[in-house]
Motif scaffolding. Structure first.
Motif, PDB file in Angstrom:
ATOM      1  N   SER A   6       0.666  -1.449   0.010  1.00  0.00           N
ATOM      2  CA  SER A   6       0.063   0.156   0.024  1.00  0.00           C
ATOM      3  C   SER A   6       0.712   1.157  -0.137  1.00  0.00           C
ATOM      4  O   SER A   6       0.654   2.054   0.773  1.00  0.00           O
ATOM      5  N   GLN A   9       0.833   3.647  -2.138  1.00  0.00           N
ATOM      6  CA  GLN A   9      -0.214   4.363  -2.925  1.00  0.00           C
ATOM      7  C   GLN A   9      -0.863   5.225  -1.949  1.00  0.00           C
ATOM      8  O   GLN A   9      -1.717   6.155  -2.345  1.00  0.00           O
ATOM      9  N   LYS A  10      -0.960   4.940  -0.791  1.00  0.00           N
ATOM     10  CA  LYS A  10      -1.978   5.663   0.131  1.00  0.00           C
ATOM     11  C   LYS A  10      -1.440   7.165   0.343  1.00  0.00           C
ATOM     12  O   LYS A  10      -0.270   7.453   0.174  1.00  0.00           O
ATOM     13  N   LYS A  11      -2.186   7.964   0.785  1.00  0.00           N
ATOM     14  CA  LYS A  11      -1.930   9.454   0.990  1.00  0.00           C
ATOM     15  C   LYS A  11      -0.699   9.517   1.958  1.00  0.00           C
ATOM     16  O   LYS A  11      -0.509   8.790   2.888  1.00  0.00           O
ATOM     17  N   ARG A  60       0.945   9.853  -1.014  1.00  0.00           N
ATOM     18  CA  ARG A  60       1.738   9.312  -2.199  1.00  0.00           C
ATOM     19  C   ARG A  60       0.795   8.799  -3.474  1.00  0.00           C
ATOM     20  O   ARG A  60       1.314   8.062  -4.149  1.00  0.00           O
ATOM     21  N   GLU A  61      -0.165   9.221  -3.668  1.00  0.00           N
ATOM     22  CA  GLU A  61      -1.127   8.956  -4.702  1.00  0.00           C
ATOM     23  C   GLU A  61      -0.483   9.366  -6.014  1.00  0.00           C
ATOM     24  O   GLU A  61      -0.559   8.459  -7.001  1.00  0.00           O
ATOM     25  N   TRP A  66       2.292   7.057  -6.967  1.00  0.00           N
ATOM     26  CA  TRP A  66       1.887   5.960  -7.634  1.00  0.00           C
ATOM     27  C   TRP A  66       1.590   6.085  -9.277  1.00  0.00           C
ATOM     28  O   TRP A  66       1.861   5.371 -10.032  1.00  0.00           O
ATOM     29  N   VAL A  67       0.766   7.119  -9.488  1.00  0.00           N
ATOM     30  CA  VAL A  67       0.256   7.702 -10.906  1.00  0.00           C
ATOM     31  C   VAL A  67       1.695   7.585 -11.946  1.00  0.00           C
ATOM     32  O   VAL A  67       1.602   7.146 -12.837  1.00  0.00           O
ATOM     33  N   ILE A  77      -5.555   4.231 -11.282  1.00  0.00           N
ATOM     34  CA  ILE A  77      -6.311   5.264 -10.143  1.00  0.00           C
ATOM     35  C   ILE A  77      -6.653   4.528  -8.913  1.00  0.00           C
ATOM     36  O   ILE A  77      -7.493   4.905  -8.136  1.00  0.00           O
ATOM     37  N   PRO A 123      -5.100   4.511  -6.074  1.00  0.00           N
ATOM     38  CA  PRO A 123      -4.976   5.287  -4.771  1.00  0.00           C
ATOM     39  C   PRO A 123      -6.259   6.179  -4.500  1.00  0.00           C
ATOM     40  O   PRO A 123      -6.615   6.367  -3.355  1.00  0.00           O
ATOM     41  N   PHE A 124      -7.114   6.123  -5.494  1.00  0.00           N
ATOM     42  CA  PHE A 124      -8.517   6.716  -5.432  1.00  0.00           C
ATOM     43  C   PHE A 124      -9.646   5.672  -5.125  1.00  0.00           C
ATOM     44  O   PHE A 124     -10.858   6.038  -5.011  1.00  0.00           O
ATOM     45  N   ARG A 170      -8.621   3.739  -0.601  1.00  0.00           N
ATOM     46  CA  ARG A 170      -8.407   4.982   0.243  1.00  0.00           C
ATOM     47  C   ARG A 170      -8.131   4.950   1.573  1.00  0.00           C
ATOM     48  O   ARG A 170      -8.043   5.890   2.304  1.00  0.00           O
TER      49      ARG A 170
END
Length: 501
Positions: free
Chosen positions: A120, A122-124, A126-127, A130-131, A323, A325-326, A329
């Motif tokens: 994880s 990609q969690k806030k 670091r969104e 990740w993209v 997408i 990370p979105f 969440r």
């Protein structure tokens, strides 16, 4: 060891320390832009992305050397590649290293992505990292696609022609743009020159820009902590130079040595030159990193009119990863708190491996819908069942330490049948999606008949049931974590009021 040996080694260390200090005072290496790294990051799994960049550097060096001899023309591409193989000193070795490091870069990028998915990263906040990393992964695949054509062999040219024809099945706007970008005005000469320019100019430039952006964000947010956290000792910061730099150089040296040894032991052999006559006798297959996509396209439901649907499925998979990370969440990162996402990740990897191997052993064969549903659905059921079983075994001890009466029998029963429902939904979903697509394609090709309509109706009803069951399952999983805000009594059968995981 004698006192004299101790003195000799001590003197060597002192000279090395003075040499490092000399470079540091002149170049300021201990005070660079890069921030110090935590002790827990001294782990090869944290440096998979750096190793992928190392592979890119090796490809750049070998590629520049090959550019001195290669001619991007259909009449000379093969002969110039053959000249590199046979006449340039260590030319075959050079070509082998270039190809194997390209393979390594793709594999390392995939491992880097999946490691990030499972822990994880990609969690806030670091969104966007990740993209950016996903875009770098697409560029890496672009390197593979554009570079594969350049030798102009019957293998590479035939596979590339298949790839270009598949692009034409995309939505018109996207298909026209990609065709203009890749093929240009048409013709072998234009296509080869476009691929060459993309491979050596545009894609490297885009990758370097994305790499700079990701490094900037990494310096802003730092390296993510381990899933289970880290002790104070592991959190201790170490300087980027010389400690982290020397560690990275060691990994890069081991990786480079491994590539050189593998290239020496398994040198390439150049396939025959492309000719239309020879291509007619050859079954085209993409290289291994695109083989899973090709295998999906070979499923009967996706033939002819169903090809856009297959490409939409593949595109959807890529979009979901971009997408992610979105979508995921929540703040929880531990495996125990993310059984759904962990199971889906394992299913994705297992299906990818299965499709790649299946495509390798079935070149040119159309896969029946029933066979695809059984194989892919069976793998999904087995993997999800095994994942949830492992989850239950690993965290049973944790549940046993809860206060008496906390993990009641009804809670454990609800957990068990919720996991069972997930396994069944994955399998039924694979079957109903396959049969729905098959019925839709049959109607598009043969027209609306009573039999086709009944098959479509039954499959859509089944798919609707799977969708409702999935909503129900997601509710149960959120109920187990205690994150439900609006309660639905009908969905809480067998679940006591205040029981959460």
């Amino acid at each position: 060891m004698t006192a004299q040996d101790d003195t000799r080694h001590s003197g060597s260390r002192d000279r090395l320390a003075r040499l490092v200090q000399w470079f540091d005072t002149r170049l300021g290496l201990s005070n660079p832009v890069f921030r110090p790294v935590p002790q827990y990051s001294i782990n090869p799994f944290y440096w998979l992305g750096a190793l992928a960049v190392t592979a890119f550097v090796i490809q750049g060096i070998t590629g520049i050397i090959m550019m001195l001899y290669y001619v991007p023309s259909p009449t000379q591409a093969y002969s110039s590649t053959q000249y590199i193989f046979n006449s340039v000193p260590y030319g075959r070795f050079l070509e082998t290293v270039h190809l194997y490091t390209a393979y390594a870069m793709i594999m390392l990028s995939f491992m880097h992505m999946m490691r990030g998915y499972f822990v994880s990263v990609q969690k806030k906040p670091r969104e966007l990292m990740w993209v950016t990393g996903m875009l770098m992964g697409f560029v890496t695949l672009g390197f593979g696609f554009t570079g594969y054509l350049l030798p102009w062999t019957v293998v590479s040219k035939s596979a590339t022609d298949v790839g270009i024809s598949i692009i034409g099945a995309l939505p018109p706007g996207l298909a026209n743009f990609l065709s203009f970008l890749i093929v240009g005005a048409g013709g072998d000469s234009t296509t080869l020159l476009r691929f060459y320019d993309l491979h050596i100019i545009l894609l490297p430039a885009v990758l370097l820009v994305l790499l700079a952006a990701k490094m900037y964000m990494l310096e802003t947010h730092g390296i993510s902590e381990p899933v289970r956290g880290a002790s104070e000792k592991k959190r201790k910061l170490i300087p980027i130079f010389p400690d982290a730099t020397v560690y990275l150089l060691e990994l890069a040296a081991l990786f480079g040595a491994g590539m050189l040894i593998i290239s020496l032991l398994f040198p390439l052999s150049l396939p025959p030159q492309f000719t239309p006559e020879l291509a007619a006798t050859y079954t085209p297959q993409p290289d291994w990193y695109f083989l899973w996509v090709y295998q999906i396209i070979k499923i009967s439901a996706f033939e002819t009119a169903g090809l856009p649907v297959a490409l939409s499925v593949v595109t959807l998979i890529f979009v979901i990863f971009v997408i992610l990370p979105f979508i995921d969440r929540g703040e929880k990162r531990r495996f125990a708190d993310r059984p759904l996402f962990i199971s889906l990740g394992v299913v994705f990897v297992a299906e990818l491996i299965a499709l790649t191997y299946w495509g390798l052993v079935t070149p040119g064969q159309i896969i029946s819908n029933e066979q695809a549903a059984l194989v892919l659905g069976g793998i999904a059921i087995a993997v999800v069942g095994g994942t949830y079983l492992m989850h239950d075994l690993l965290y049973r001890r944790v549940r046993s330490k809860l206060p008496m009466g906390s993990p009641s029998t009804s809670l454990r029963t609800a957990q068990a049948w919720t996991c069972t429902a997930f396994v069944l939904l994955v399998g039924l979903g694979a079957i109903t999606i396959g049969t729905s697509l098959d019925a839709t394609v049959r109607i598009a090709l043969a027209g609306l008949t009573l039999g086709n309509f009944e098959a479509l109706l039954v499959s859509l009803l089944g798919l609707g049931g799977v969708v409702l069951g999935t909503i129900f399952l997601l509710y149960r999983l959120d109920l187990g974590t205690g994150s439900i805000k609006r309660r639905v009594r009908l969905f809480e059968l067998g679940w006591d009021k205040d029981e959460t995981l």
